[in-house]
Design an enzyme around this catalytic site. Structure first.
Site, short mmCIF file in Angstrom:
data_model
loop_
_atom_site.label_atom_id
_atom_site.label_comp_id
_atom_site.label_asym_id
_atom_site.label_seq_id
_atom_site.Cartn_x
_atom_site.Cartn_y
_atom_site.Cartn_z
N GLY A 10 0.84 -1.21 0.00
CA GLY A 10 0.00 0.00 0.00
C GLY A 10 0.87 1.26 0.00
O GLY A 10 1.80 1.37 0.80
N ARG A 71 1.42 -4.91 -5.26
CA ARG A 71 1.45 -6.08 -4.36
C ARG A 71 1.80 -7.25 -5.27
O ARG A 71 0.96 -7.67 -6.07
CB ARG A 71 0.09 -6.29 -3.71
CG ARG A 71 -0.35 -5.11 -2.84
CD ARG A 71 -1.56 -5.51 -2.02
NE ARG A 71 -2.24 -4.36 -1.42
CZ ARG A 71 -1.81 -3.71 -0.33
NH1 ARG A 71 -0.71 -4.08 0.27
NH2 ARG A 71 -2.50 -2.69 0.15
N SER A 72 3.02 -7.76 -5.16
CA SER A 72 3.47 -8.76 -6.12
C SER A 72 3.32 -10.18 -5.59
O SER A 72 4.05 -10.60 -4.68
CB SER A 72 4.94 -8.51 -6.49
OG SER A 72 5.40 -9.49 -7.37
N ASP A 102 5.73 -5.20 6.45
CA ASP A 102 6.38 -6.46 6.81
C ASP A 102 6.52 -7.43 5.64
O ASP A 102 7.54 -8.09 5.49
CB ASP A 102 5.56 -7.16 7.92
CG ASP A 102 6.14 -6.87 9.29
OD1 ASP A 102 7.34 -6.54 9.38
OD2 ASP A 102 5.38 -6.97 10.27
N THR A 125 4.10 2.37 5.87
CA THR A 125 2.72 1.90 5.73
C THR A 125 1.83 2.63 6.72
O THR A 125 2.25 2.84 7.87
CB THR A 125 2.60 0.38 5.97
OG1 THR A 125 1.22 0.06 6.19
CG2 THR A 125 3.37 -0.10 7.18
N ILE A 126 0.63 2.98 6.29
CA ILE A 126 -0.27 3.68 7.23
C ILE A 126 -0.68 2.76 8.39
O ILE A 126 -1.17 3.24 9.40
CB ILE A 126 -1.54 4.22 6.52
CG1 ILE A 126 -2.41 3.10 5.98
CG2 ILE A 126 -1.17 5.22 5.44
CD1 ILE A 126 -3.82 3.56 5.60
N ASP A 127 -0.48 1.44 8.24
CA ASP A 127 -0.97 0.51 9.26
C ASP A 127 -0.14 0.55 10.56
O ASP A 127 -0.59 0.08 11.60
CB ASP A 127 -0.99 -0.92 8.72
CG ASP A 127 -1.87 -1.05 7.50
OD1 ASP A 127 -2.75 -0.18 7.31
OD2 ASP A 127 -1.69 -2.01 6.73
N ASP A 129 2.39 -1.24 11.44
CA ASP A 129 2.45 -2.61 11.97
C ASP A 129 3.75 -3.32 11.57
O ASP A 129 3.77 -4.54 11.46
CB ASP A 129 1.24 -3.41 11.46
CG ASP A 129 1.22 -3.52 9.94
OD1 ASP A 129 2.03 -2.84 9.28
OD2 ASP A 129 0.39 -4.28 9.42
N ARG A 171 -5.59 -2.64 8.31
CA ARG A 171 -5.48 -4.10 8.15
C ARG A 171 -5.67 -4.78 9.50
O ARG A 171 -6.73 -4.61 10.09
CB ARG A 171 -4.13 -4.47 7.53
CG ARG A 171 -4.16 -5.80 6.81
CD ARG A 171 -2.84 -6.11 6.17
NE ARG A 171 -2.59 -5.31 4.99
CZ ARG A 171 -3.08 -5.59 3.78
NH1 ARG A 171 -3.82 -6.65 3.60
NH2 ARG A 171 -2.83 -4.82 2.75
N GLY A 185 -11.62 12.78 20.14
CA GLY A 185 -12.55 12.77 21.27
C GLY A 185 -13.76 11.87 21.03
O GLY A 185 -14.86 12.16 21.51
N ARG A 243 -25.46 6.27 11.27
CA ARG A 243 -24.88 6.23 9.91
C ARG A 243 -23.49 5.62 9.98
O ARG A 243 -22.74 5.87 10.93
CB ARG A 243 -24.74 7.64 9.34
CG ARG A 243 -26.05 8.36 9.12
CD ARG A 243 -26.78 7.84 7.89
NE ARG A 243 -27.97 8.62 7.60
CZ ARG A 243 -29.16 8.47 8.19
NH1 ARG A 243 -29.32 7.55 9.13
NH2 ARG A 243 -30.20 9.22 7.85
N ILE A 250 -9.26 7.31 1.09
CA ILE A 250 -9.02 8.72 1.45
C ILE A 250 -7.87 8.81 2.47
O ILE A 250 -7.07 9.74 2.47
CB ILE A 250 -10.32 9.31 2.04
CG1 ILE A 250 -11.16 9.87 0.91
CG2 ILE A 250 -10.07 10.31 3.12
CD1 ILE A 250 -12.48 10.41 1.36
N GLN A 251 -7.80 7.79 3.33
CA GLN A 251 -6.80 7.79 4.41
C GLN A 251 -5.37 7.67 3.88
O GLN A 251 -4.42 8.02 4.55
CB GLN A 251 -7.05 6.61 5.36
CG GLN A 251 -8.38 6.69 6.04
CD GLN A 251 -8.82 5.34 6.58
OE1 GLN A 251 -8.51 4.99 7.71
NE2 GLN A 251 -9.55 4.57 5.79
O1 F6P Z 1 -1.73 -1.73 4.07
C1 F6P Z 1 -2.31 -0.51 3.80
C2 F6P Z 1 -3.78 -0.67 3.54
O2 F6P Z 1 -4.31 0.61 3.23
C3 F6P Z 1 -4.59 -1.30 4.68
O3 F6P Z 1 -4.87 -0.44 5.74
C4 F6P Z 1 -5.80 -1.78 3.95
O4 F6P Z 1 -6.42 -2.86 4.62
C5 F6P Z 1 -5.25 -2.21 2.61
O5 F6P Z 1 -4.02 -1.53 2.45
C6 F6P Z 1 -6.11 -1.92 1.44
O6 F6P Z 1 -5.50 -2.48 0.32
P1 F6P Z 1 -5.85 -2.12 -1.17
O7 F6P Z 1 -5.34 -0.74 -1.45
O8 F6P Z 1 -5.12 -3.16 -1.95
O9 F6P Z 1 -7.34 -2.19 -1.30
#
Ligand code: F6P
Length: 317
Positions: A10, A71-72, A102, A125-127, A129, A171, A185, A243, A250-251
């Site tokens: 990602g 993603r290979s 990772d 990575t935004i995760d 992790d 993830r 908050g 909702r 977007i993130q």
């Molecule tokens: O690993 C980054 C991430 O944005 C995760 O937070 C999310 O689950 C995943 O990639 C989404 O993957 P894709 O962009 O392949 O839909």
């Protein structure tokens, strides 16, 4: 020395500044930098190009990655890794830097072991992790993007008697959700690292709405798979109009924050330096105690300081 860099998995804000500082640090140190386009896929296909200053001018403020990512699945095949190594050898490249998570580190480790290459993994990575690292490039930018959305959702939530369930990415990690909940908050936060009790949350919300609460915001990590359930609890059990907002990709977008640009600079400098060390094959950089360090490969998972965990337990009840 000829070296190369690629982005894998990602994308995230901060990858472009890392590319820029890699090129600058390499040229300043007398190395010849190369870009590999579309991650390990591009490496297998030989999509490699020598780069210099003009190639990275003006990219520091841009989100995503100018050399693209992938993603290979193919890279899991030893024959594909052999083709990748042959492409590097053809160009005389002996050091490879990988920006990713990772999974990308594991790919790099295998490539280095099997083909006697030097490699450096930078956590991006935004995760948040990557094993052993408190911080990965891109997290602060993602948190700011989520924060802006949550502030906007609060405006509309506060204009009605409503509950908003906002689902974040991450993830298997709840880091983005928890830090976003604290910094916005939110009243509820569900993450996979902390057991949550939906009945208890429902009772708490009933008490709070009965005593005057007008709206509520819940931040839910995608890993919990509990967003729809929480919406139903508000809607059906509590009879509060509810909702769901799934923030989605977007993130991942947007201009990198100053913090991500600075960390990208530090990681890129450290990576170029680590490639000079002839005694090592793969090195995995991490961010520990506000400094760049090295970490042996292994799965430590996301590290949450105890103060965050305490808050997480409260928000899951
Ligand atoms: O690993 C980054 C991430 O944005 C995760 O937070 C999310 O689950 C995943 O990639 C989404 O993957 P894709 O962009 O392949 O839909």
């Amino acid at each position: 020395m000829k070296t190369a860099i690629l982005c894998s998995g990602g994308d995230c804000a901060g990858m472009n500044p890392a590319l820029k500082y890699y090129v600058e640090a390499s040229l300043a140190g007398g190395d010849t930098p190369h870009f590999i386009y579309r991650g390990f896929e591009g490496l297998i296909n030989g999509d490699i190009r020598e780069v210099s200053y003009p190639d990275v001018s003006g990219i520091v403020a841009r989100g995503g990655t100018m050399i693209r990512s992938a993603r290979s699945e193919r890279f899991k095949d030893p024959a594909a890794r052999a083709a990748a190594a042959a492409n590097l050898a053809d160009k005389g490249i002996i050091g490879l830097i990988v920006l990713g998570g990772d999974g990308s580190n594991r790919g790099l480790e295998l490539l280095c072991e099997e083909h006697q290459l030097r490699g450096v993994g930078i956590p991006a990575t935004i995760d948040n992790d990557v094993a052993g690292s408190d911080y990965c490039i891109g997290v602060d930018s993602a948190l700011n993007a989520i924060g802006r959305c949550l502030d906007q959702i609060r405006d509309t939530a506060a204009s009605f008697r409503r509950a908003f369930v906002v689902e974040t990415m991450g993830r298997d990690s709840g880091y983005l959700a928890l830090v976003s909940a604290i910094s916005s908050g939110a009243e509820i936060c569900l993450i996979p690292e902390i057991p949550f009790d939906l009945d208890s949350i429902s009772r708490r919300m009933r008490r709070e709405f009965d005593s005057g609460r007008e709206y509520a915001i819940a931040v839910v990590s995608e890993a919990t798979d509990a967003s729809n359930q929480l919406v139903s609890i508000f809607q059906e059990e509590l009879e509060i109009d509810s909702r769901l907002t799934v923030l989605g990709h977007i993130q991942r977008g947007g201009s990198p924050t100053a913090f991500d640009r600075r960390i990208a600079f530090e990681f890129a400098e450290a990576a170029v330096e680590a490639l000079q060390d002839m005694s090592k094959q793969a090195t995995f950089l991490c961010y520990r105690g506000a400094a760049i360090a090295e970490h042996p490969p292994g799965a430590l998972g996301t590290l949450f300081p105890e103060t965050l965990m305490e808050r997480a337990r409260l928000l899951a009840r």
